[in-house]
Design an enzyme around this catalytic site. Structure first.
Site, PDB file in Angstrom:
ATOM      1  CG  ASP A 143      -2.045  -1.008   1.070  1.00  0.00           C
ATOM      2  OD1 ASP A 143      -3.131  -0.609   0.624  1.00  0.00           O
ATOM      3  OD2 ASP A 143      -1.828  -2.197   1.373  1.00  0.00           O
TER       4      ASP A 143
ATOM      5  CE  LYS B 284      -5.580  -5.184   4.503  1.00  0.00           C
ATOM      6  NZ  LYS B 284      -6.385  -4.076   5.057  1.00  0.00           N
TER       7      LYS B 284
END
Length: 552
Positions: free
Chosen positions: A236, A247
């Site tokens: 991300d 995550k």
């Protein structure tokens, strides 16, 4: 079931159309989002998720906001910009959302159609970018693990649902599967929202890739018992030093992989890299509702009122990451990136600063008695690892069998290598240093400017941390003549600092590696900016006489 090559995000008749990921794998509910608020809600509630996907969705939200704030053909730019800020803040950890919103911001004043055109370009790019990154990652994995069917562990979801098409880490699995190089994929369920169980297994089944599901806490034991050859995950956000936000649970997987000597490979688009974030400590990690942990499928699993720690992401330190792979190849990681990949990544950074405009400037890395240097005539913001030329340091000639050609400035690089122990050279056209060199330089002689008492001088690599004698060379039309001047001066002044200027041209810096050479270029540009901003004028003398310039 939809074909896997379909985009998970489409624009249709003024609406963003996607599948509600909360319903998968049992129900593929279509979502038709017609307002910016609907898209923001879809992002926050994970109906749309995955860093690249929420970035593109955010850009479509700006399209809808621009339409909503247009009256009689006139855009309320201030209102749309405020909406854009709100959209970009919908999820703070994934950098792609802010990146995509920032990419369309300049088009707001042109109207909704202009913002839409930019967003559709971004959507089209995503599939190409993902496929390129996935192919590079598959190549690397096979190089690390050998040409055999592999057992790969993955965490969370990184397919077309998380992007818009093809996928990143799942994209790499698809490429490997096409090559007959996947024995099995072990899928972490990915607590608490089960993106692995609900989404990754669905996509792998759709692609016909063999897989098994496992609980997150079994991943380390799977590695310990020889069930895993490689780990492939997405990201991300990737910091400037290569830390990876992903995550929650990714860090634990990386620790286990490191303990068992298993490659841990991150696949992500360049838009996920964030050079402005220095380290993991600068990343805002989103925390989500306690109910995601204290309940399961709508039923409570903990006593009422139980407090929960529920971060949506964690950050894996760079030293646990074997490689970060983007569409440009390996850009970070403990596995040594090929010189071309490192050079291309640095060139893109310097291009973004305006120091390598168009095809100008060049970078190189020494490799024994040769050097790998950026090829001539190529836009420096678009370089890949293959846009390089290997040349002989002795005479600057390219090695045979190469399609690319070196520029004339390659002679400057090889001159530095012959005269010093440098391992990398940066030659760029940074504006303040070039301006100072133009003011201080001469048409036919080397001049030296002594700069004193600026703190950043210590970053230039000279022997005196408080002063530097900056050589400024004449800008001969015949570039090899500039190189000859440089080599001669370095031979005559073996203690000269590893930075120099060329009047009306640019700067050259060098160091023990490309990072150090780049850092010295940054410090030289900053020092020259300080000198110019003090506003003091001096007459500049030839190299036999040095005038001082320092803060008043």
């Amino acid at each position: 079931m939809r074909p896997i090559d379909d985009s998970s995000l489409t624009w249709d008749d003024g609406a963003l159309v996607t599948v509600d990921q909360r319903g998968l794998p049992h129900e593929a509910r279509p979502l038709r989002l017609r307002t910016a608020d609907q898209i923001i809600d879809a992002i926050k509630t994970l109906a749309i998720r995955g860093a690249p996907a929420i970035g593109i969705a955010g850009a479509f939200a700006v399209v809808l906001a621009t339409r909503a704030h247009t009256r009689d053909g006139i855009v309320d730019v201030a209102a749309v910009r405020a909406e854009a800020d709100r959209i970009a803040a919908a999820r703070p950890t994934a950098v792609n959302l802010a990146w995509a919103v920032d990419r369309v911001r300049p088009r707001i004043a042109e109207g909704a159609d202009a913002v839409l055109a930019e967003t559709l370009d971004m959507l089209a790019e995503d599939g190409r970018v993902n496929r390129a990154a996935a192919t590079h990652a598959a190549d690397l994995v096979q190089r690390l693990c050998g040409p055999r069917p592999l057992r790969v562990l993955t965490h969370c979801n990184t397919g077309r649902l998380a992007t818009s098409a093809f996928g990143t880490a799942i994209g790499a699995l698809r490429v490997l599967a096409e090559r007959g190089a996947v024995e099995e994929v072990l899928v972490d369920e990915t607590r608490p929202l089960l993106q692995g169980a609900r989404l990754t297994t669905w996509e792998l089944a759709e692609a016909g890739i063999p897989h098994r599901l496992t609980i997150d806490s079994a991943a380390a034991w799977a590695m310990a018992t020889g069930l895993v050859d490689c780990v492939l995950v997405g990201a991300d956000r990737v910091t400037a030093r290569g830390d990876v936000a992903n995550k929650i649970g990714t860090y634990a997987v990386a620790l286990a992989a490191h303990r068992h000597g298993i490659p841990f490979v991150v696949v992500a688009p360049e838009s996920t890299r964030d050079p402005a974030t220095a380290s993991w400590r600068d990343i805002v990690v989103e925390e989500r509702a306690a109910e995601e942990v204290t309940a399961f499928a709508g039923s409570a699993t903990a006593p009422v009122g139980t407090a929960a720690f529920n971060p949506a992401f964690d950050v894996t330190p760079a030293d646990l990451v074997t490689a970060v792979v983007t569409e440009h190849g390996v850009v970070h990681g403990t596995v040594a990136a090929e010189p071309g990949a490192r050079i291309a990544a640095t060139a893109r950074e310097l291009y973004a600063r305006g120091w390598m405009p168009g095809t100008a400037g060049n970078l190189s890395v020494r490799t024994g008695d040769t050097a790998v240097v950026t090829a001539s005539g190529l836009a420096k913001g678009e370089l890949s690892a293959t846009d390089m030329v290997r040349v002989a340091i002795a005479d600057s000639t390219p090695l045979p069998g190469q399609d690319r050609r070196p520029s004339a400035e390659t002679t400057i690089h090889t001159a530095v290598y012959r005269a010093t122990g440098a391992a990398a050279v940066v030659h760029v056209h940074s504006p303040f240093a070039t301006a100072l060199a133009t003011r201080a330089g001469a048409a036919d002689e080397v001049r030296v400017l002594r700069i004193t008492d600026y703190e950043l001088i210590k970053g230039l690599g000279g022997s005196d941390p408080t002063a530097i004698d900056l050589a400024i060379f004449p800008n001969w039309r015949d570039v090899p003549r500039i190189a000859a001047d440089i080599e001669r001066r370095l031979a005559e002044h073996p203690g000269a600092p590893p930075v120099l200027c060329i009047a009306g041209h640019g700067i050259t810096t060098w160091g023990e590696n490309l990072t150090q050479a780049r850092d010295r270029a940054e410090c030289l540009e900053a020092v020259c900016e300080l000198v110019l901003r003090t506003g003091r004028e001096h007459a500049f003398a030839p190299q036999t006489h040095v005038l001082e310039m320092g803060p008043t």
